[in-house]
Design an enzyme around this catalytic site. Structure first.
Site, PDB file in Angstrom:
ATOM      1  N   GLY A   5      -8.615   5.674   6.804  1.00 31.03           N
ATOM      2  CA  GLY A   5      -9.473   5.631   7.977  1.00 31.03           C
ATOM      3  C   GLY A   5      -8.897   4.704   9.046  1.00 31.03           C
ATOM      4  O   GLY A   5      -9.011   4.965  10.241  1.00 31.03           O
ATOM      5  N   GLU A   9       0.837  -1.199   0.000  1.00 28.65           N
ATOM      6  CA  GLU A   9       0.000   0.000   0.000  1.00 28.65           C
ATOM      7  C   GLU A   9       0.875   1.254   0.000  1.00 28.65           C
ATOM      8  O   GLU A   9       0.633   2.203  -0.749  1.00 28.65           O
ATOM      9  CB  GLU A   9      -0.913  -0.026   1.231  1.00 28.65           C
ATOM     10  CG  GLU A   9      -2.042   0.967   1.171  1.00 28.65           C
ATOM     11  CD  GLU A   9      -2.919   0.905   2.417  1.00 28.65           C
ATOM     12  OE1 GLU A   9      -2.643   0.091   3.325  1.00 28.65           O
ATOM     13  OE2 GLU A   9      -3.878   1.685   2.482  1.00 28.65           O
ATOM     14  N   SER A  37      -5.543   2.887   8.547  1.00 26.52           N
ATOM     15  CA  SER A  37      -4.069   2.829   8.619  1.00 26.52           C
ATOM     16  C   SER A  37      -3.488   4.041   7.922  1.00 26.52           C
ATOM     17  O   SER A  37      -4.184   4.772   7.210  1.00 26.52           O
ATOM     18  CB  SER A  37      -3.544   1.530   8.000  1.00 26.52           C
ATOM     19  OG  SER A  37      -3.565   1.602   6.599  1.00 26.52           O
ATOM     20  N   THR A  38      -2.203   4.245   8.160  1.00 26.78           N
ATOM     21  CA  THR A  38      -1.517   5.367   7.518  1.00 26.78           C
ATOM     22  C   THR A  38      -0.150   4.896   7.041  1.00 26.78           C
ATOM     23  O   THR A  38       0.470   4.045   7.686  1.00 26.78           O
ATOM     24  CB  THR A  38      -1.416   6.574   8.488  1.00 26.78           C
ATOM     25  OG1 THR A  38      -0.944   7.698   7.756  1.00 26.78           O
ATOM     26  CG2 THR A  38      -0.472   6.325   9.653  1.00 26.78           C
ATOM     27  N   GLN A  39       0.283   5.420   5.907  1.00 24.06           N
ATOM     28  CA  GLN A  39       1.544   4.988   5.307  1.00 24.06           C
ATOM     29  C   GLN A  39       2.501   6.164   5.116  1.00 24.06           C
ATOM     30  O   GLN A  39       2.062   7.267   4.786  1.00 24.06           O
ATOM     31  CB  GLN A  39       1.328   4.361   3.919  1.00 24.06           C
ATOM     32  CG  GLN A  39       0.651   3.016   3.929  1.00 24.06           C
ATOM     33  CD  GLN A  39      -0.805   3.069   4.312  1.00 24.06           C
ATOM     34  OE1 GLN A  39      -1.238   2.471   5.293  1.00 24.06           O
ATOM     35  NE2 GLN A  39      -1.581   3.815   3.579  1.00 24.06           N
TER      36      GLN A  39
HETATM   37  O1  LIG Z   1      -6.910   3.353   3.640  1.00 30.17           O
HETATM   38  P1  LIG Z   1      -7.860   2.821   4.661  1.00 30.17           P
HETATM   39  O2  LIG Z   1      -7.351   2.968   6.038  1.00 30.17           O
HETATM   40  O3  LIG Z   1      -8.344   1.445   4.346  1.00 30.17           O
HETATM   41  O4  LIG Z   1      -9.163   3.770   4.611  1.00 30.17           O
HETATM   42  P2  LIG Z   1      -9.896   4.454   3.368  1.00 30.17           P
HETATM   43  O5  LIG Z   1      -9.158   4.210   2.105  1.00 30.17           O
HETATM   44  O6  LIG Z   1     -11.322   4.078   3.392  1.00 30.17           O
HETATM   45  O7  LIG Z   1      -9.762   5.979   3.742  1.00 30.17           O
HETATM   46  P3  LIG Z   1      -9.908   7.267   2.786  1.00 30.17           P
HETATM   47  O8  LIG Z   1      -8.565   7.725   2.413  1.00 30.17           O
HETATM   48  O9  LIG Z   1     -10.916   7.063   1.742  1.00 30.17           O
HETATM   49  O10 LIG Z   1     -10.522   8.267   3.850  1.00 30.17           O
HETATM   50  C1  LIG Z   1      -9.778   8.532   4.990  1.00 30.17           C
HETATM   51  C2  LIG Z   1     -10.680   9.086   6.020  1.00 30.17           C
HETATM   52  O11 LIG Z   1     -11.167  10.352   5.592  1.00 30.17           O
HETATM   53  C3  LIG Z   1     -12.569  10.394   5.742  1.00 30.17           C
HETATM   54  N1  LIG Z   1     -13.096  11.321   4.756  1.00 30.17           N
HETATM   55  C4  LIG Z   1     -13.417  11.107   3.455  1.00 30.17           C
HETATM   56  N2  LIG Z   1     -13.844  12.242   2.889  1.00 30.17           N
HETATM   57  C5  LIG Z   1     -13.767  13.198   3.851  1.00 30.17           C
HETATM   58  C6  LIG Z   1     -14.068  14.580   3.930  1.00 30.17           C
HETATM   59  O12 LIG Z   1     -14.523  15.237   2.888  1.00 30.17           O
HETATM   60  N3  LIG Z   1     -13.855  15.219   5.084  1.00 30.17           N
HETATM   61  C7  LIG Z   1     -13.387  14.571   6.153  1.00 30.17           C
HETATM   62  N4  LIG Z   1     -13.079  13.292   6.173  1.00 30.17           N
HETATM   63  C8  LIG Z   1     -13.279  12.610   5.047  1.00 30.17           C
HETATM   64  C9  LIG Z   1     -13.032   8.960   5.609  1.00 30.17           C
HETATM   65  O13 LIG Z   1     -14.265   8.761   6.259  1.00 30.17           O
HETATM   66  C10 LIG Z   1     -11.895   8.256   6.331  1.00 30.17           C
HETATM   67  O14 LIG Z   1     -12.086   8.321   7.706  1.00 30.17           O
HETATM   68 CA   LIG Z   2      -6.929   4.135   1.570  1.00 26.06          CA
END
Ligand SMILES: O=P(O)(O)OP(=O)(O)OP(=O)(O)OC[C@H]1O[C@@H](n2cnc3c(O)ncnc32)[C@H](O)[C@@H]1O
Ligand SMILES: [Ca+2]
Length: 491
Positions: A197, A168, A199-201
């Site tokens: 949401g 990732e 994890s972070t890289q």
């Molecule tokens: O990588 P993983 O950890 O599996 O998670 P993800 O792929 O679902 O995570 P995203 O980058 O899509 O979103 C990261 C976070 O940002 C949130 N998010 C998405 N759009 C947003 C917005 O406009 N304002 C604030 N938060 C938002 C979302 O609910 C997640 O908590």
């Molecule tokens: Ca992601």
């Protein structure tokens, strides 16, 4: 007596006409022979099954050039309605169904004759990693349902799987540097910061660091003739949703009925359930012994105190390496510029803090004043934004600043090297493009042999040379053939 134009002899006219025809023929043949072949495109589809939601991306590239010079671009993206596939642990078929709408749209987006050869991939990240840790049977069922649904479309389905944290991180880095044209040109690369949401890289090239100190954090690539030694790490549970749960867990250790949370606005009040808060492997071990069923979550809106709470989710006490970020994870010295995307961008964009020229101190001051703003005022000022997102921007902004500075060791100076980005040249920043480029072998290890001149340069050189030759022939005829010399003609 009228002097006749000496060029108007049959010989000069014939030579001129033949010469012009020859030049036109030469240039036409050269242009047609070397013209870029009529653009036909190929396609690839990647589903990013994230913890919070699934997104579909269609990529497109010129059919003739898939393994060297052609640019791969994002043609279309679709946000799947509802939550991420891991949220369907109890109703797996629904995970498959949730993808139908975006998939049906993809069938329309990709030309029919390309359907059967268009690869389709699904990669799942931290949400499915957590579900797999918690209940591997449930995660298998979700994958089965998703695979069944995807096999029903006319594309070449290549499988659904969980990406490792290294993949990732590394593919996010490939995407950013590919889109910036840094790889092909062998330029200094840019690091990649992805905040999801769950994890972070963090991924970057750091010169002069010893891979053997922590081999699991090292990925080596040979791309377009250059070797890259990439440092990458994925922190499971440190995406912004799970980090919020961990911060709340720290504040509810004793199972109180009310918490006054400095990361939420003054006047914020919500009843929350302990069972929901602790329903994640990131916090389940810390569940209080005898909590009430619910607790009142109220806000105090204090940035400095919020930073203190956030710092508690990191462990800085032990480091078995020469240097660490946090939680005993090796990290070499930061180097170069960074592209920060996904939630880094969503949050900083909302807070108007994406401008790279904003100093870290100003970012902190603005956050402090934002967090201190009463909740009713925030709701009034942003009537169109989801209340859940709105209530969490103070926490998320504080978490981002704390993760970057205390976690990854960015200083006031190096913070200026972070660019908060959503997309590059029309393609979203994220791991999906890098993943597809890798699986389709679209980035060659060695630099492709490019023609020495671009097409336009080639056409210009051919035209100018032909013209020069023509002028030379005429001049030599004029100078060396007596019949061409200027002679008065008596009529
Ligand atoms: O990588 P993983 O950890 O599996 O998670 P993800 O792929 O679902 O995570 P995203 O980058 O899509 O979103 C990261 C976070 O940002 C949130 N998010 C998405 N759009 C947003 C917005 O406009 N304002 C604030 N938060 C938002 C979302 O609910 C997640 O908590
Ligand atoms: Ca992601």
């Amino acid at each position: 007596m009228k002097e006749k134009n000496p060029w108007h002899t049959p010989a000069t006219i014939i030579i001129t006409v033949i010469g012009v025809i020859a030049i036109v023929a030469l240039v036409t043949v050269a242009v047609l022979q070397n013209r870029p072949v009529l653009q036909k495109y190929k396609y690839g589809i990647v589903l990013d099954a994230g913890s919070s939601h699934t997104a579909l991306y269609i990529y497109e590239w010129p059919a003739e050039k898939d393994n060297n010079t052609g640019r791969v671009e994002q043609k279309y993206s679709c946000k799947v309605k509802g939550k991420g596939i891991s949220s369907y642990a109890n109703t797996p078929e629904k995970a498959g169904e949730s993808l139908n709408e975006c998939m049906q749209e993809s069938v329309k987006q990709v030309p029919k004759e390309r359907h059967h050869e268009t690869p389709l991939y699904l990669g799942a990240t931290a949400g499915m990693r957590l579900l797999n840790l918690e209940n591997s049977l449930a995660s298998d069922k979700v994958f089965q349902a998703v695979e069944k649904a995807l096999q029903g479309f006319p594309f070449s389905f290549q499988g659904a799987r969980i990406l490792s944290g290294q993949e990732e991180g590394a593919f996010g880095w490939v995407t950013v540097n590919y889109l910036d044209d840094r790889l092909k040109q062998g330029l200094e690369t840019t690091g990649a910061l992805d905040l999801g949401g769950a994890s972070t890289q963090i991924s970057f090239v750091s010169d002069n660091y010893d891979i053997s100190e922590s081999p699991s954090n090292s990925v080596t690539f040979r791309l377009y003739g250059n070797d890259y030694n990439l440092y990458t790490h994925s922190f499971l549970c440190y995406g912004k949703d799970q980090a919020l749960l961990m911060a709340l867990a720290h504040q509810t250790k004793s199972g109180p009925k009310t918490i006054v949370d400095p990361c939420f606005h003054p006047g914020y009040l919500e009843q929350k359930q302990y069972s929901v808060l602790y329903d994640s492997p990131c916090v389940s071990a810390r569940k209080p012994q005898n909590p009430t069923t619910t607790f009142s979550h109220t806000g105090a809106g204090n940035f400095t105190q919020c930073q203190d709470v956030v710092k508690k989710v990191f462990n800085f006490t032990s480091c078995q390496y020469s240097r660490c970020s946090f939680n005993d994870v090796f990290q070499p010295p930061l180097q170069g510029t960074y592209g920060a995307f996904s939630a880094y961008y969503f949050v900083m964009d909302f807070l108007n803090l994406t401008d790279a020229s904003t100093p870290l101190e100003t970012v902190k001051q603005k956050l402090a004043s934002y967090c201190a703003t009463p909740w009713n005022q925030i709701v009034q000022q942003h009537p169109t934004i989801k209340v859940k997102y709105l209530s969490e921007y103070c926490f998320s902004g504080t978490y981002i600043v704390t993760l970057l500075t205390e976690g990854y060791n960015f200083t006031s100076e190096s913070y200026a090297n972070i660019n908060f980005i959503k997309e590059i040249k029309g393609s979203d920043a994220g791991w999906t493009l890098g993943y597809m480029l890798n699986l389709t072998n679209m980035i060659p290890a060695e630099a492709p042999d490019l023609p020495p001149l671009p097409h336009a340069g080639y056409v210009s050189v051919v035209t100018i040379t032909a013209l020069l030759l023509f002028v030379l022939v005429i001049l030599s005829l004029f100078c060396f053939c007596p019949g061409f010399k200027k002679q008065p003609h008596i009529v």
